[in-house]
Design a protein around this motif. Sequence first.
Motif, PDB file in Angstrom:
ATOM      1  N   ALA A   1      37.467  59.128  29.732  1.00  0.00           N
ATOM      2  CA  ALA A   1      37.655  57.666  29.697  1.00  0.00           C
ATOM      3  C   ALA A   1      38.366  57.184  30.960  1.00  0.00           C
ATOM      4  N   VAL A   2      39.322  57.983  31.432  1.00  0.00           N
ATOM      5  CA  VAL A   2      40.023  57.640  32.676  1.00  0.00           C
ATOM      6  C   VAL A   2      39.027  57.644  33.836  1.00  0.00           C
ATOM      7  N   GLY A   3      38.171  58.649  33.860  1.00  0.00           N
ATOM      8  CA  GLY A   3      37.157  58.725  34.914  1.00  0.00           C
ATOM      9  C   GLY A   3      36.205  57.541  34.861  1.00  0.00           C
ATOM     10  N   GLN A   4      35.813  57.173  33.661  1.00  0.00           N
ATOM     11  CA  GLN A   4      34.898  56.037  33.501  1.00  0.00           C
ATOM     12  C   GLN A   4      35.556  54.745  33.986  1.00  0.00           C
ATOM     13  N   ALA A   5      36.850  54.604  33.660  1.00  0.00           N
ATOM     14  CA  ALA A   5      37.593  53.403  34.077  1.00  0.00           C
ATOM     15  C   ALA A   5      37.663  53.332  35.606  1.00  0.00           C
ATOM     16  N   ILE A   6      37.904  54.469  36.237  1.00  0.00           N
ATOM     17  CA  ILE A   6      37.989  54.505  37.702  1.00  0.00           C
ATOM     18  C   ILE A   6      36.635  54.168  38.319  1.00  0.00           C
ATOM     19  N   ARG A   7      35.577  54.740  37.743  1.00  0.00           N
ATOM     20  CA  ARG A   7      34.244  54.457  38.285  1.00  0.00           C
ATOM     21  C   ARG A   7      33.932  52.964  38.180  1.00  0.00           C
TER      22      ARG A   7
ATOM     23  N   ALA B   1      36.043  50.397  37.918  1.00  0.00           N
ATOM     24  CA  ALA B   1      36.885  49.609  38.830  1.00  0.00           C
ATOM     25  C   ALA B   1      36.420  49.786  40.268  1.00  0.00           C
ATOM     26  N   GLY B   2      36.049  51.017  40.609  1.00  0.00           N
ATOM     27  CA  GLY B   2      35.595  51.311  41.965  1.00  0.00           C
ATOM     28  C   GLY B   2      34.297  50.605  42.307  1.00  0.00           C
ATOM     29  N   ASN B   3      33.562  50.214  41.289  1.00  0.00           N
ATOM     30  CA  ASN B   3      32.308  49.487  41.519  1.00  0.00           C
ATOM     31  C   ASN B   3      32.462  47.995  41.279  1.00  0.00           C
ATOM     32  N   GLY B   4      33.708  47.555  41.287  1.00  0.00           N
ATOM     33  CA  GLY B   4      33.957  46.117  41.253  1.00  0.00           C
ATOM     34  C   GLY B   4      34.082  45.505  39.870  1.00  0.00           C
ATOM     35  N   LEU B   5      34.009  46.342  38.841  1.00  0.00           N
ATOM     36  CA  LEU B   5      34.180  45.790  37.496  1.00  0.00           C
ATOM     37  C   LEU B   5      35.666  45.607  37.201  1.00  0.00           C
ATOM     38  N   SER B   6      35.934  44.655  36.358  1.00  0.00           N
ATOM     39  CA  SER B   6      37.318  44.421  35.964  1.00  0.00           C
ATOM     40  C   SER B   6      37.576  45.196  34.669  1.00  0.00           C
ATOM     41  N   VAL B   7      38.650  45.988  34.667  1.00  0.00           N
ATOM     42  CA  VAL B   7      38.859  46.971  33.595  1.00  0.00           C
ATOM     43  C   VAL B   7      40.215  46.784  32.921  1.00  0.00           C
ATOM     44  N   LYS B   8      40.217  46.926  31.614  1.00  0.00           N
ATOM     45  CA  LYS B   8      41.488  46.984  30.888  1.00  0.00           C
ATOM     46  C   LYS B   8      41.500  48.260  30.077  1.00  0.00           C
ATOM     47  N   TYR B   9      42.575  49.025  30.244  1.00  0.00           N
ATOM     48  CA  TYR B   9      42.692  50.323  29.590  1.00  0.00           C
ATOM     49  C   TYR B   9      43.831  50.286  28.576  1.00  0.00           C
TER      50      TYR B   9
ATOM     51  N   THR C   1      55.209  61.877  23.359  1.00  0.00           N
ATOM     52  CA  THR C   1      56.485  62.050  24.053  1.00  0.00           C
ATOM     53  C   THR C   1      56.230  62.417  25.513  1.00  0.00           C
ATOM     54  N   TRP C   2      55.000  62.842  25.798  1.00  0.00           N
ATOM     55  CA  TRP C   2      54.685  63.222  27.161  1.00  0.00           C
ATOM     56  C   TRP C   2      54.545  61.994  28.047  1.00  0.00           C
ATOM     57  N   ASN C   3      54.764  62.231  29.312  1.00  0.00           N
ATOM     58  CA  ASN C   3      54.524  61.177  30.288  1.00  0.00           C
ATOM     59  C   ASN C   3      53.071  61.276  30.739  1.00  0.00           C
ATOM     60  N   TYR C   4      52.315  60.264  30.439  1.00  0.00           N
ATOM     61  CA  TYR C   4      50.916  60.273  30.851  1.00  0.00           C
ATOM     62  C   TYR C   4      50.831  59.713  32.270  1.00  0.00           C
ATOM     63  N   GLY C   5      51.016  60.593  33.235  1.00  0.00           N
ATOM     64  CA  GLY C   5      51.060  60.182  34.636  1.00  0.00           C
ATOM     65  C   GLY C   5      49.809  59.478  35.097  1.00  0.00           C
ATOM     66  N   GLU C   6      48.693  59.786  34.445  1.00  0.00           N
ATOM     67  CA  GLU C   6      47.432  59.155  34.865  1.00  0.00           C
ATOM     68  C   GLU C   6      47.490  57.641  34.678  1.00  0.00           C
ATOM     69  N   LEU C   7      48.290  57.199  33.720  1.00  0.00           N
ATOM     70  CA  LEU C   7      48.364  55.751  33.494  1.00  0.00           C
ATOM     71  C   LEU C   7      49.037  55.056  34.677  1.00  0.00           C
ATOM     72  N   ASP C   8      50.014  55.728  35.292  1.00  0.00           N
ATOM     73  CA  ASP C   8      50.662  55.143  36.474  1.00  0.00           C
ATOM     74  C   ASP C   8      49.669  55.029  37.630  1.00  0.00           C
ATOM     75  N   VAL C   9      48.825  56.050  37.775  1.00  0.00           N
ATOM     76  CA  VAL C   9      47.813  55.997  38.832  1.00  0.00           C
ATOM     77  C   VAL C   9      46.812  54.879  38.533  1.00  0.00           C
ATOM     78  N   LEU C  10      46.409  54.801  37.275  1.00  0.00           N
ATOM     79  CA  LEU C  10      45.453  53.738  36.909  1.00  0.00           C
ATOM     80  C   LEU C  10      46.026  52.367  37.232  1.00  0.00           C
ATOM     81  N   ARG C  11      47.313  52.201  36.960  1.00  0.00           N
ATOM     82  CA  ARG C  11      47.952  50.893  37.211  1.00  0.00           C
ATOM     83  C   ARG C  11      47.904  50.506  38.682  1.00  0.00           C
ATOM     84  N   SER C  12      47.818  51.499  39.547  1.00  0.00           N
ATOM     85  CA  SER C  12      47.837  51.193  40.977  1.00  0.00           C
ATOM     86  C   SER C  12      46.445  50.831  41.502  1.00  0.00           C
TER      87      SER C  12
END
Length: 182
Positions: free
Chosen positions: A30-36, A38-46, A53-64
């Motif tokens: 799903a993260v990969g799909q969101a990146i694809r 966004a990278g193709n100009g679509l507006s995405v909300k995740y 309890t874990w830190n999902y670091g990928e969410l920080d990258v997605l936010r950027s």
Amino acid sequence: MKGRPDLATDDRRGLVLVMTGRGKGKTTAAVGQAIRAAGNGLSVKYFQFLKGTWNYGELDVLRSIPNLEVERMKTGFTWEPDRLEEDRALAAAMWRSARTAVLSREYDLVVLDDVNYLVHYRLLAIGEVLDLLRRRPSRVHVVLTGRSASPEILEAADQITEMTDVKHHFRSGVLAQSGIEY
Ligand code: ATP
Ligand code: MG
């Protein structure tokens, strides 16, 4: 970033994509799909529906990433039987937000990560999910992830990918690895 003109045509057909199954890879797909998207100009909300309890670091990258917004629950579910109402309220608040996003036409793709769990554990009524999928604007893609996707969600899907748990290091005693599991 403006959408690419070839993707902004009116003939886009919003798809319902489901990633389910017992194997690893649903959220990362799903993260990969969101990146694809966004990278193709679509507006995405995740939306991340489960807060572990874990830190999902990928969410920080997605936010950027431009064109991509992330919303996650501020606190996690208790999963305690006597605090079920609290969990239901948390799920309902997050769901309202996701519903608004899908219906708003502000986003071309909305990811509902782990929403299948909420339905499975009856924190969210299946009718709510089906109603939203039915009412969504025809151009909006929706991704639903999580094990145990209900038959009704599978029925409503345009595409279903089932992750198969063929082998997982966890069963040989190797614990979750940073950067791989979280
Ligand atoms: P990922 O986030 O790595 O794409 P997932 O979304 O498919 O995995 P979930 O069902 O959401 O997996 O499970 C949450 C956590 O459990 C993740 O850290 C995931 O890596 C891990 N996990 C997934 N499948 C398995 C498995 N078969 N055995 C052990 N751990 C697993
Ligand atoms: Mg997941």
